[in-house]
Scaffold this motif. Structure first.
Motif, short mmCIF file in Angstrom:
data_model
loop_
_atom_site.label_atom_id
_atom_site.label_comp_id
_atom_site.label_asym_id
_atom_site.label_seq_id
_atom_site.Cartn_x
_atom_site.Cartn_y
_atom_site.Cartn_z
N PHE A 29 -27.25 21.99 5.20
CA PHE A 29 -26.42 22.54 4.13
C PHE A 29 -25.56 21.48 3.45
O PHE A 29 -24.99 20.60 4.10
N GLN A 30 -25.49 21.58 2.11
CA GLN A 30 -24.63 20.71 1.30
C GLN A 30 -23.74 21.59 0.42
O GLN A 30 -24.18 22.63 -0.09
N TRP A 31 -22.50 21.14 0.19
CA TRP A 31 -21.54 21.97 -0.53
C TRP A 31 -21.89 22.17 -2.00
O TRP A 31 -21.41 23.12 -2.64
N PHE A 32 -22.73 21.32 -2.56
CA PHE A 32 -23.08 21.51 -3.97
C PHE A 32 -23.80 22.84 -4.19
O PHE A 32 -23.85 23.36 -5.31
N THR A 33 -24.35 23.40 -3.11
CA THR A 33 -25.04 24.68 -3.22
C THR A 33 -24.09 25.77 -3.70
O THR A 33 -24.48 26.66 -4.47
N VAL A 34 -22.85 25.71 -3.27
CA VAL A 34 -21.86 26.70 -3.69
C VAL A 34 -21.62 26.59 -5.20
O VAL A 34 -21.53 27.60 -5.91
N VAL A 88 -42.72 21.40 -0.25
CA VAL A 88 -41.53 20.65 -0.66
C VAL A 88 -40.97 19.90 0.55
O VAL A 88 -40.82 20.47 1.63
N THR A 89 -40.70 18.62 0.35
CA THR A 89 -40.06 17.81 1.39
C THR A 89 -38.87 17.09 0.77
O THR A 89 -38.56 17.28 -0.40
N GLY A 90 -38.23 16.24 1.53
CA GLY A 90 -37.10 15.50 1.00
C GLY A 90 -35.79 16.24 1.20
O GLY A 90 -35.71 17.23 1.92
N HIS A 91 -34.75 15.74 0.54
CA HIS A 91 -33.41 16.28 0.73
C HIS A 91 -33.27 17.65 0.06
O HIS A 91 -33.64 17.83 -1.09
N THR A 92 -32.73 18.59 0.78
CA THR A 92 -32.42 19.91 0.25
C THR A 92 -31.28 20.50 1.06
O THR A 92 -31.13 20.18 2.25
N SER A 93 -30.51 21.35 0.44
CA SER A 93 -29.42 22.01 1.15
C SER A 93 -29.96 23.07 2.11
O SER A 93 -29.35 23.34 3.14
N TYR A 94 -31.11 23.65 1.75
CA TYR A 94 -31.70 24.67 2.63
C TYR A 94 -33.13 24.93 2.19
O TYR A 94 -33.37 25.28 1.03
N GLU A 103 -32.28 25.32 -3.96
CA GLU A 103 -32.05 24.83 -5.32
C GLU A 103 -33.13 25.33 -6.27
O GLU A 103 -32.84 25.72 -7.41
N ILE A 104 -34.38 25.33 -5.81
CA ILE A 104 -35.48 25.82 -6.65
C ILE A 104 -35.31 27.31 -6.92
O ILE A 104 -35.53 27.79 -8.04
#
Length: 220
Positions: A29-34, A88-94, A103-104
């Protein structure tokens, strides 16, 4: 038949393994998701304030269509034990599903509203003799596939099969995006609010049934 052909290839691809490793891992999880969530809410709040229910329901319809595709895509991974059509791979919040990040999903929530706002006000207007809705469906679908191609080159988005890649984009255009935009335009142009609600409600019901069915089977 498709599953039978794909099942011949039984070894998980590296992207599949990478995706499964972080699938629904809350530690990512990353805060940008909020912030993204608030932006999505704002987009819908603006349309609700304007009582633009046609756009709201069209946006939800496109988002639900994507969920149907994403669930079936995940099922293909488990049916073949090799790879989904897209991963999908790589960085994601979830990572919600192997082909769907949070994000998608938020992007698709907004995309439907963006699409219908680009449509001409006159649904009967023809461009070069072609109904304008079909032209915009095709344009947006081709643009989306072009963006996917760019993402493939980043190494964070993966196509595995010969019939679903840059050399054979037709199926991606039709089933990957055109169905989404066509349904969004269809819902947007409906004259009956009750009918719009029935269609969106039916799509939501299909998503729930698919999630329950494949979820209980361990295919998500």
């Amino acid at each position: 038949m498709l599953v039978a052909v794909l099942s011949v290839l039984s070894e998980l691809t590296q992207p599949s393994m990478d995706a499964l490793e972080v699938l629904r891992d809350a530690s990512q999880f990353q805060w940008f998701t909020v912030t993204l969530l608030v932006l999505v809410i704002y987009v819908y709040a603006v349309e609700v304030e304007r009582r633009n229910w046609d756009a709201v329901l069209a946006g939800l319809a496109l988002w639900l269509m994507d969920w149907i595709n994403e669930i079936l895509n995940s099922a293909i991974l488990h049916a073949t034990d090799r790879s989904a059509l897209w991963t999908v791979t790589g960085h994601t919040s979830y990572l919600i599903l192997v082909g769907l990040t949070i994000e998608i999903s938020m992007m698709f929530l907004i995309m439907g509203i963006v699409f219908v706002k680009m449509l001409p006000g006159d649904r009967e207007l023809r461009l070069a003799g072609i109904p304008n809705r079909w032209i915009f469906v095709l344009l947006f679908s081709c643009l989306a596939v072009f963006i996917e191609e760019l993402l493939v080159h980043t190494g964070w988005f993966h196509w595995e099969y010969w019939f679903w890649n840059k050399w054979n984009p037709l199926l991606i255009v039709i089933f990957g995006y055109a169905t989404f935009f066509a349904v969004a335009a269809w819902v947007y142009d409906m004259q009956s609010r009750a009918r719009q609600l029935r269609v969106v409600g039916s799509l939501a019901a299909v998503v729930v049934v698919l999630l329950a069915t494949f979820g209980l089977a361990g295919w998500l």
